[in-house]
Design a protein around this motif. Structure first.
Motif, PDB file in Angstrom:
ATOM      1  N   LEU A 152      -0.708  -3.977   2.046  1.00 38.19           N
ATOM      2  CA  LEU A 152      -1.314  -3.034   0.971  1.00 38.19           C
ATOM      3  C   LEU A 152      -1.771  -2.005   1.761  1.00 38.19           C
ATOM      4  O   LEU A 152      -2.085  -1.747   2.828  1.00 38.19           O
ATOM      5  N   THR A 153      -1.536  -1.065   0.855  1.00 35.37           N
ATOM      6  CA  THR A 153      -1.653   0.436   1.196  1.00 35.37           C
ATOM      7  C   THR A 153      -2.860   1.137   0.534  1.00 35.37           C
ATOM      8  O   THR A 153      -2.663   0.850  -0.796  1.00 35.37           O
ATOM      9  N   ALA A 154      -3.803   1.889   1.068  1.00 39.33           N
ATOM     10  CA  ALA A 154      -4.678   2.630   0.216  1.00 39.33           C
ATOM     11  C   ALA A 154      -4.333   4.321   0.053  1.00 39.33           C
ATOM     12  O   ALA A 154      -3.885   4.677   1.113  1.00 39.33           O
ATOM     13  N   LEU A 155      -4.442   4.778  -1.096  1.00 36.03           N
ATOM     14  CA  LEU A 155      -4.227   5.965  -1.050  1.00 36.03           C
ATOM     15  C   LEU A 155      -5.497   6.807  -1.020  1.00 36.03           C
ATOM     16  O   LEU A 155      -6.285   6.524  -1.627  1.00 36.03           O
ATOM     17  N   ALA A 156      -5.544   7.923  -0.214  1.00 32.92           N
ATOM     18  CA  ALA A 156      -6.418   8.921  -0.234  1.00 32.92           C
ATOM     19  C   ALA A 156      -6.475   9.929  -1.487  1.00 32.92           C
ATOM     20  O   ALA A 156      -5.455  10.295  -1.461  1.00 32.92           O
ATOM     21  N   ARG A 157      -7.470  10.539  -1.898  1.00 32.28           N
ATOM     22  CA  ARG A 157      -7.566  11.320  -2.920  1.00 32.28           C
ATOM     23  C   ARG A 157      -8.367  12.086  -2.563  1.00 32.28           C
ATOM     24  O   ARG A 157      -9.453  12.472  -1.838  1.00 32.28           O
TER      25      ARG A 157
END
Length: 53
Positions: free
Chosen positions: A48-53
């Motif tokens: 899984l990958t997390a997107l930084a905002r």
């Protein structure tokens, strides 16, 4: 091999052996299937990958 030979000379023959030295036939334990790592932690493409905002 020198380290293994040195340990065996000090502590007795067979004190230190390579990991696959014929112990599998004597093994009395087995892996519990419910304790295995989930597949997503071993398949790099499925991480899984997390997107930084």
């Amino acid at each position: 091999m020198t380290a293994i030979d040195t340990c065996n000379a000090r502590f007795g023959r067979g004190s230190v052996v390579p990991a696959r030295a014929g112990h599998e036939a004597k093994r009395t334990w087995s892996t519990k299937l419910e304790m295995r790592t989930p597949r997503y932690t071993t398949q790099l493409a499925e991480l899984l990958t997390a997107l930084a905002r």
